[in-house]
Design a protein around this motif. Sequence first.
Motif, PDB file in Angstrom:
ATOM      1  N   LEU A  45      47.044  34.004  46.302  1.00 42.75           N
ATOM      2  CA  LEU A  45      46.154  34.364  45.366  1.00 42.75           C
ATOM      3  C   LEU A  45      46.090  33.146  44.485  1.00 42.75           C
ATOM      4  O   LEU A  45      45.044  32.549  43.794  1.00 42.75           O
ATOM      5  CB  LEU A  45      46.629  35.079  44.313  1.00 42.75           C
ATOM      6  N   GLN A  46      47.195  32.313  44.685  1.00 41.00           N
ATOM      7  CA  GLN A  46      47.174  30.713  43.850  1.00 41.00           C
ATOM      8  C   GLN A  46      46.165  29.911  44.369  1.00 41.00           C
ATOM      9  O   GLN A  46      45.615  29.043  43.886  1.00 41.00           O
ATOM     10  CB  GLN A  46      48.523  30.286  43.976  1.00 41.00           C
ATOM     11  N   TYR A  47      45.789  29.989  45.796  1.00 41.52           N
ATOM     12  CA  TYR A  47      44.837  29.209  46.875  1.00 41.52           C
ATOM     13  C   TYR A  47      43.565  29.915  46.511  1.00 41.52           C
ATOM     14  O   TYR A  47      42.763  29.118  46.443  1.00 41.52           O
ATOM     15  CB  TYR A  47      45.503  28.852  47.770  1.00 41.52           C
ATOM     16  N   ASN A  48      43.595  31.047  46.471  1.00 39.25           N
ATOM     17  CA  ASN A  48      42.036  31.686  46.561  1.00 39.25           C
ATOM     18  C   ASN A  48      42.044  32.980  45.713  1.00 39.25           C
ATOM     19  O   ASN A  48      42.408  34.027  46.161  1.00 39.25           O
ATOM     20  CB  ASN A  48      41.602  31.859  48.025  1.00 39.25           C
ATOM     21  N   PRO A  49      41.816  32.988  44.169  1.00 35.79           N
ATOM     22  CA  PRO A  49      42.108  34.075  43.470  1.00 35.79           C
ATOM     23  C   PRO A  49      40.836  35.058  43.415  1.00 35.79           C
ATOM     24  O   PRO A  49      40.993  35.955  42.944  1.00 35.79           O
ATOM     25  CB  PRO A  49      42.176  33.412  42.024  1.00 35.79           C
ATOM     26  N   LEU A  50      39.896  34.721  44.426  1.00 35.50           N
ATOM     27  CA  LEU A  50      38.765  35.525  44.482  1.00 35.50           C
ATOM     28  C   LEU A  50      38.631  36.366  45.872  1.00 35.50           C
ATOM     29  O   LEU A  50      37.572  37.060  46.217  1.00 35.50           O
ATOM     30  CB  LEU A  50      37.304  34.795  44.240  1.00 35.50           C
ATOM     31  N   ASN A  51      39.598  36.343  46.624  1.00 36.65           N
ATOM     32  CA  ASN A  51      39.719  36.696  47.853  1.00 36.65           C
ATOM     33  C   ASN A  51      40.157  38.310  47.857  1.00 36.65           C
ATOM     34  O   ASN A  51      41.183  38.771  47.452  1.00 36.65           O
ATOM     35  CB  ASN A  51      40.881  36.058  48.632  1.00 36.65           C
ATOM     36  N   ALA A  52      39.151  39.268  48.151  1.00 34.68           N
ATOM     37  CA  ALA A  52      39.361  40.608  47.988  1.00 34.68           C
ATOM     38  C   ALA A  52      40.451  41.225  48.945  1.00 34.68           C
ATOM     39  O   ALA A  52      41.125  42.032  48.568  1.00 34.68           O
ATOM     40  CB  ALA A  52      37.923  41.320  48.282  1.00 34.68           C
ATOM     41  N   ARG A  53      40.471  40.464  50.156  1.00 45.68           N
ATOM     42  CA  ARG A  53      41.409  41.245  50.945  1.00 45.68           C
ATOM     43  C   ARG A  53      42.978  40.935  50.365  1.00 45.68           C
ATOM     44  O   ARG A  53      43.735  42.003  50.865  1.00 45.68           O
ATOM     45  CB  ARG A  53      41.356  40.273  52.401  1.00 45.68           C
ATOM     46  N   ILE A  54      43.026  39.931  49.583  1.00 48.16           N
ATOM     47  CA  ILE A  54      44.473  39.839  49.132  1.00 48.16           C
ATOM     48  C   ILE A  54      44.612  40.896  48.299  1.00 48.16           C
ATOM     49  O   ILE A  54      45.720  41.437  48.185  1.00 48.16           O
ATOM     50  CB  ILE A  54      44.732  38.447  48.509  1.00 48.16           C
ATOM     51  N   TYR A  55      43.830  41.253  47.257  1.00 48.40           N
ATOM     52  CA  TYR A  55      44.036  42.066  46.215  1.00 48.40           C
ATOM     53  C   TYR A  55      44.190  43.778  47.037  1.00 48.40           C
ATOM     54  O   TYR A  55      44.950  44.466  46.434  1.00 48.40           O
ATOM     55  CB  TYR A  55      42.810  42.489  45.500  1.00 48.40           C
TER      56      TYR A  55
END
Length: 184
Positions: free
Chosen positions: A169-179
């Motif tokens: 998330l630090q590198y890509n805070p908009l990635n839905a898969r992470i959430y």
Amino acid sequence: GKITTLSVPVHHYGALKNDASKQINYFELAKKKIKDSPKDAKAYFELAMQYKKQNDFSSAEQYLDQSLQLDGRPITPLLNLAIVQQKQGKLDLAISNYQRILEKKENADAYFGLGFCYFKKNELRMAADFFSKAIAKRSNFVDAYINLGAVLERMGDFSKAMENYKRALQYNPLNARIYYNLGV
């Protein structure tokens, strides 16, 4: 004339549109290039990339093989060969080719590919090790953090899985898969 290097970025946005006639034109140009220069490894590579883009992994594999037979030195065709083999479920072939890349040079994408193949083979410890190596080689490798998190999650190490998701998330805070993975 004189040639010089400029620090000016060139952006090619033509590939963003899904223009079928343009894709057909690229196929025809690549085929013509092979016909005109049948010993040109790059021509076979370019046609393979067109097939890969169309998800015709079998044809892509065939042309990547031909490219590598003509010139086995470049890493990019070998990496793409491993990827299309992986996508076809030819995991052992893909693993072999990823390892060939690593014999030539450390490569984050090759480590990632090995991690993915071992994950598919349900060899979780190996998968985790290779995803970790991909991250060590490229610290902002978001997909490697996500996949390492998924492996750790499957192994029951939820706190380390969450650490990896949060790092992604630090590198890509908009990635839905992470959430999604964090929610799970």
